[in-house]
Design a protein around this motif. Structure first.
Motif, PDB file in Angstrom:
ATOM      1  N   ALA A 182      -0.520  89.282 -79.221  1.00  0.00           N
ATOM      2  CA  ALA A 182       0.091  88.603 -80.371  1.00  0.00           C
ATOM      3  C   ALA A 182      -0.799  88.724 -81.599  1.00  0.00           C
ATOM      4  N   LEU A 183      -0.126  88.719 -82.736  1.00  0.00           N
ATOM      5  CA  LEU A 183      -0.798  88.639 -84.039  1.00  0.00           C
ATOM      6  C   LEU A 183      -0.589  87.206 -84.537  1.00  0.00           C
ATOM      7  N   VAL A 184      -1.685  86.456 -84.662  1.00  0.00           N
ATOM      8  CA  VAL A 184      -1.614  84.994 -84.762  1.00  0.00           C
ATOM      9  C   VAL A 184      -2.237  84.490 -86.061  1.00  0.00           C
ATOM     10  N   LEU A 185      -1.563  83.523 -86.693  1.00  0.00           N
ATOM     11  CA  LEU A 185      -2.167  82.817 -87.827  1.00  0.00           C
ATOM     12  C   LEU A 185      -2.788  81.514 -87.350  1.00  0.00           C
ATOM     13  N   GLY A 186      -4.008  81.249 -87.796  1.00  0.00           N
ATOM     14  CA  GLY A 186      -4.623  79.947 -87.589  1.00  0.00           C
ATOM     15  C   GLY A 186      -4.304  79.050 -88.770  1.00  0.00           C
TER      16      GLY A 186
ATOM     17  N   MET B  37      -7.246  88.531 -72.811  1.00  0.00           N
ATOM     18  CA  MET B  37      -5.987  88.889 -73.472  1.00  0.00           C
ATOM     19  C   MET B  37      -6.260  89.644 -74.772  1.00  0.00           C
ATOM     20  N   ARG B  38      -5.390  90.586 -75.088  1.00  0.00           N
ATOM     21  CA  ARG B  38      -5.495  91.293 -76.375  1.00  0.00           C
ATOM     22  C   ARG B  38      -4.855  90.421 -77.453  1.00  0.00           C
ATOM     23  N   LEU B  39      -5.613  90.077 -78.493  1.00  0.00           N
ATOM     24  CA  LEU B  39      -5.108  89.159 -79.515  1.00  0.00           C
ATOM     25  C   LEU B  39      -5.719  89.497 -80.866  1.00  0.00           C
ATOM     26  N   ILE B  40      -4.908  89.372 -81.902  1.00  0.00           N
ATOM     27  CA  ILE B  40      -5.368  89.567 -83.280  1.00  0.00           C
ATOM     28  C   ILE B  40      -5.106  88.243 -83.997  1.00  0.00           C
ATOM     29  N   ALA B  41      -6.097  87.725 -84.722  1.00  0.00           N
ATOM     30  CA  ALA B  41      -5.884  86.439 -85.398  1.00  0.00           C
ATOM     31  C   ALA B  41      -6.714  86.360 -86.665  1.00  0.00           C
ATOM     32  N   GLY B  42      -6.363  85.388 -87.493  1.00  0.00           N
ATOM     33  CA  GLY B  42      -7.128  85.174 -88.718  1.00  0.00           C
ATOM     34  C   GLY B  42      -6.930  83.770 -89.252  1.00  0.00           C
ATOM     35  N   LYS B  43      -7.920  83.349 -90.006  1.00  0.00           N
ATOM     36  CA  LYS B  43      -7.871  82.079 -90.723  1.00  0.00           C
ATOM     37  C   LYS B  43      -6.965  82.248 -91.933  1.00  0.00           C
TER      38      LYS B  43
END
Ligand code: GUN
Ligand code: ZN
Length: 433
Positions: A132-136, A155-161
């Motif tokens: 998932a591509l996730v927003l914090g 888990m493969r994960l992409i995220a950002g503040k």
């Protein structure tokens, strides 16, 4: 070397299968085998082809009667909105004020961030989403919490503040400088750590000043393989406000373009209200769009034109957009995608729907060399779907031997109950009941 051989019906996409109902680009093995070693796909084929190559080290995991497909790739989701999913009655701008900003405030509390992150990752896996591509939230520790929770599951994960320095409550604001330096620290801490990657995340043009967009672009230029992730042209009132704030820009997309934020490894959620110049620009810069039909219907934003986006050569992934979207389940989102396409006189074929939820997402995120299908060498992230998960699914799918028809019924009628098991790098991380 220990080998795992997963037995069951197996279906995946080698590339966009197009409109055909008998696509060669979506190989299907009725009694199939998926051979995995050290978390990576070794081979996929008919089960009988593997019988001669068994060694003492081969463990057979039998999913006969079930359907094995690549794990779902959710290209746009807010973990900090988990607790306001399914909130009543508002459209985008008032929905942000009434539900979203208050919910995101709570992530100043680290304990809360850790607890929600744990729940969120479990919920993704329970629904068959493996990437998932996730927003914090605006708080950097929210991103530490989600990355830590993903890492525990490998888990493969992409995220950002999220970056926001205007048009939101004071307590949720950063500044161009603190947003830049906090994002930079998170990149240094997490980007390329195990299966994790970072996304520079200006929330949208309304909540970032020109200076913040400028600093975001500078940071992106320093880290060319970091993602850029934001929202684009979702709702008409939003588009009108953006035109007021950036009168020099030709369009909403042009705001981001002027700051140098369009590139490959950039993900633009929604992109409903675009013109031909915008679409051309998205395609030629290699930027991707996250199609979030369940959210678009739920908060009443409009109908994304998938057919035209594909005709322009734009990379499109699928997103739940929880909490604006009312479900974590990508089968349900595909069901909405199908209906939205129908309203544009376009029938999304069952294979193309599977493609959209798997390989297309990997392509949009430029990780199709690692995930998205069962090509040899890819990471063995896959899910096991149960065509008999509910009485109605059981009845409907047992009436047909045709995999195309079965797949379509699973997409239209399926939800979390249809996700029997989820595997990351070969390891089972969720088994349904
Ligand atoms: N635009 C800016 N922020 C948001 C958000 O949190 N959700 C959605 N759906 N759209 C947005
Ligand atoms: Zn969103």
């Amino acid at each position: 070397m220990p080998l795992q051989l997963f037995r069951g019906s197996i279906l995946h996409c080698l590339q966009d299968p197009g409109d055909s109902l008998h696509s060669r680009d979506a190989p299907y093995f009725e009694d199939g085998g998926l051979l995995v070693a050290e978390g990576r796909v070794q081979a996929v084929g008919s089960y009988s082809d593997f019988q001669s190559s068994f060694t003492e080290d081969t463990e057979v995991i039998d999913y006969s009667g079930k359907l094995i497909v690549p794990g779902f790739v959710d290209t746009h989701i807010h973990f900090v909105q988990t607790d306001i999913i399914a909130s009543y009655g508002e459209q985008l701008l008032s929905w942000l004020e009434k539900y979203t900003f208050p919910a995101e405030r709570a992530f100043a509390d680290n304990e809360h961030a850790i607890a929600v992150a744990e729940f969120f990752i479990e919920e993704l896996l329970r629904n068959g989403t493996t990437t998932a591509l996730v927003l914090g939230s605006v708080h950097p520790q929210s991103v530490d919490a989600i990355f830590s929770a993903a890492q525990r599951k490998k888990m493969r994960l992409i995220a950002g503040k999220v970056l926001m320095d205007r048009n939101c409550p004071e307590c949720l604001r950063d500044t161009p400088e603190t947003g830049y330096s906090e994002s930079r620290e998170l990149i240094e801490r997490w980007h390329h750590e195990a299966r994790l990657s970072y996304a520079i995340t200006p929330r949208f043009a309304l909540t970032s000043s020109p200076q913040q967009l400028q600093r975001s672009a500078e940071l992106a230029a320093e880290y060319p393989d970091v993602y850029v992730h934001t929202h684009l042209a979702e709702n008409r009132a939003e588009v009108a406000e953006v035109a007021k704030l950036f009168p020099e820009a030709r369009s909403y997309l042009d705001v981001y373009d002027r700051y140098g934020l369009l590139r490959d490894r950039s993900m633009y959620a929604h992109g409903i209200h675009l013109d031909a110049d915008d679409r051309k620009r998205l395609a030629e810069t290699g930027a991707s769009v996250a199609f979030c039909p369940s959210c678009n219907l739920f908060i009443g934003s409009g109908l994304f034109d998938l057919k035209t986006a594909w005709e322009f050569g734009i990379r499109v992934g699928l997103g739940t957009d929880v909490g604006g979207g009312p479900t974590f389940n990508m089968l349900q989102v595909l069901c909405d995608a199908y209906k939205v396409a129908q309203l544009n006189s376009f029938s999304l074929s069952p294979y193309r729907a599977l493609y959209l939820a798997t390989l297309a997402g990997a392509e949009a995120l430029r990780i199709d060399d690692r995930i998205g299908n069962f090509a040899a060498g890819k990471e063995a992230d896959f899910i096991v779907l149960d065509p008999g998960a509910t009485p109605l699914l059981q009845r409907r799918t047992s009436l047909t031997d045709d995999i195309t028809d079965k797949l379509f019924a699973l997409i239209m009628l399926g939800d979390d109950r249809a996700v029997w098991a989820t595997h990351l790098m070969g390891n089972r991380v969720m088994l349904g009941t």
